[in-house]
Structure formats: structure tokens, C-alpha cells
Design a protein around this motif. Structure first.
Motif, PDB file in Angstrom:
ATOM      1  N   LYS A   1      -2.974  10.941  -7.001  1.00  0.00           N
ATOM      2  CA  LYS A   1      -2.178  10.159  -7.936  1.00  0.00           C
ATOM      3  C   LYS A   1      -0.724  10.106  -7.463  1.00  0.00           C
ATOM      4  O   LYS A   1      -0.318  10.892  -6.617  1.00  0.00           O
ATOM      5  N   LEU A   2       0.039   9.180  -8.013  1.00  0.00           N
ATOM      6  CA  LEU A   2       1.449   9.050  -7.669  1.00  0.00           C
ATOM      7  C   LEU A   2       2.320   9.406  -8.859  1.00  0.00           C
ATOM      8  O   LEU A   2       2.011   9.048  -9.994  1.00  0.00           O
TER       9      LEU A   2
ATOM     10  N   LEU B   1       9.183   9.493  -5.124  1.00  0.00           N
ATOM     11  CA  LEU B   1       7.778   9.129  -5.243  1.00  0.00           C
ATOM     12  C   LEU B   1       6.969  10.216  -4.550  1.00  0.00           C
ATOM     13  O   LEU B   1       7.199  10.518  -3.386  1.00  0.00           O
TER      14      LEU B   1
ATOM     15  N   ASP C   1       0.844  -1.189   0.000  1.00  0.00           N
ATOM     16  CA  ASP C   1       0.000   0.000   0.000  1.00  0.00           C
ATOM     17  C   ASP C   1       0.886   1.249   0.000  1.00  0.00           C
ATOM     18  O   ASP C   1       1.879   1.304   0.727  1.00  0.00           O
ATOM     19  N   SER C   2       0.528   2.249  -0.784  1.00  0.00           N
ATOM     20  CA  SER C   2       1.334   3.463  -0.884  1.00  0.00           C
ATOM     21  C   SER C   2       1.484   4.175   0.452  1.00  0.00           C
ATOM     22  O   SER C   2       2.507   4.810   0.712  1.00  0.00           O
ATOM     23  N   SER C   3       0.494   4.037   1.326  1.00  0.00           N
ATOM     24  CA  SER C   3       0.587   4.688   2.637  1.00  0.00           C
ATOM     25  C   SER C   3       1.718   4.092   3.476  1.00  0.00           C
ATOM     26  O   SER C   3       2.290   4.770   4.318  1.00  0.00           O
TER      27      SER C   3
ATOM     28  N   LEU D   1       6.415   9.151 -10.018  1.00  0.00           N
ATOM     29  CA  LEU D   1       7.759   8.650  -9.721  1.00  0.00           C
ATOM     30  C   LEU D   1       8.717   9.315 -10.689  1.00  0.00           C
ATOM     31  O   LEU D   1       8.561   9.220 -11.911  1.00  0.00           O
TER      32      LEU D   1
ATOM     33  N   ALA E   1       3.010  11.951  -3.892  1.00  0.00           N
ATOM     34  CA  ALA E   1       1.553  11.876  -3.953  1.00  0.00           C
ATOM     35  C   ALA E   1       1.015  13.260  -4.301  1.00  0.00           C
ATOM     36  O   ALA E   1       1.400  14.255  -3.690  1.00  0.00           O
TER      37      ALA E   1
ATOM     38  N   THR F   1       6.109  13.069  -0.046  1.00  0.00           N
ATOM     39  CA  THR F   1       7.157  12.527  -0.907  1.00  0.00           C
ATOM     40  C   THR F   1       8.052  11.584  -0.119  1.00  0.00           C
ATOM     41  O   THR F   1       8.180  11.695   1.103  1.00  0.00           O
TER      42      THR F   1
ATOM     43  N   LEU G   1       4.598   3.188   2.196  1.00  0.00           N
ATOM     44  CA  LEU G   1       5.819   3.820   1.690  1.00  0.00           C
ATOM     45  C   LEU G   1       5.914   5.286   2.108  1.00  0.00           C
ATOM     46  O   LEU G   1       6.961   5.755   2.531  1.00  0.00           O
ATOM     47  N   LEU G   2       4.800   6.002   1.976  1.00  0.00           N
ATOM     48  CA  LEU G   2       4.810   7.438   2.251  1.00  0.00           C
ATOM     49  C   LEU G   2       4.763   7.756   3.743  1.00  0.00           C
ATOM     50  O   LEU G   2       5.288   8.788   4.165  1.00  0.00           O
TER      51      LEU G   2
END
Length: 70
Positions: free
Chosen positions: A65-66, A58, A36-38, A68, A60, A46, A40-41
Motif C-alpha cells: 500500500k502507499l 510517499l 505507475d508508482s514504480s 502519503l 510504500a 520512500t 516515482l519510487l
């Protein structure tokens, strides 16, 4: 309106290191090893990702949207 962006560098071993996705993140779900992007972030807009000696960013967006970039 001014925002302060916080960035961090995330280093992951390359595929050649012989580590499976499960060893990278214990919360990996599904057969493709999606993260999940959360995760990573971690609340930041960023995060910098180090991959094969290069730094990628990376980000948001406000629209969810993401992006890279190298």
C-alpha cells in the motif's frame, strides 16, 4: 532486522505552471495521466515530493500500500 530507507526529493511544477501531464513524464498512459508508482519510487521505499513549497513523503508499505504524509 534492520532496513536502510533511502529517500529522495521529487519536484514537480504546480498546476499553475501551465505544463500538461505529458511534459512531466513521457510514459504517462491513459486519459487521466496515471503514473505507475514504480516510476516515482524507482526501487526505493520512500520518496519526498515537493508540492507548492511543501515536502510530502510517499512511502510504500510491506503490504504493497502507499502512504502519503505531510
Amino acid at each position: 532486522m534492520s532496513q536502510t530507507l533511502s529517500s529522495r526529493t521529487l519536484s514537480l511544477p504546480s498546476h499553475s505552471a501551465g505544463l500538461g501531464a505529458a511534459s512531466l513524464a513521457p510514459d504517462v498512459k491513459g486519459p487521466c495521466g496515471a503514473v505507475d508508482s514504480s516510476e516515482l519510487l524507482r526501487g526505493n521505499k520512500t520518496v519526498e515530493i515537493q508540492h507548492n513549497g511543501l515536502i510530502y513523503r510517499l512511502q510504500a508499505t510491506r503490504l504493497g500500500k502507499l502512504i502519503l504524509t505531510k
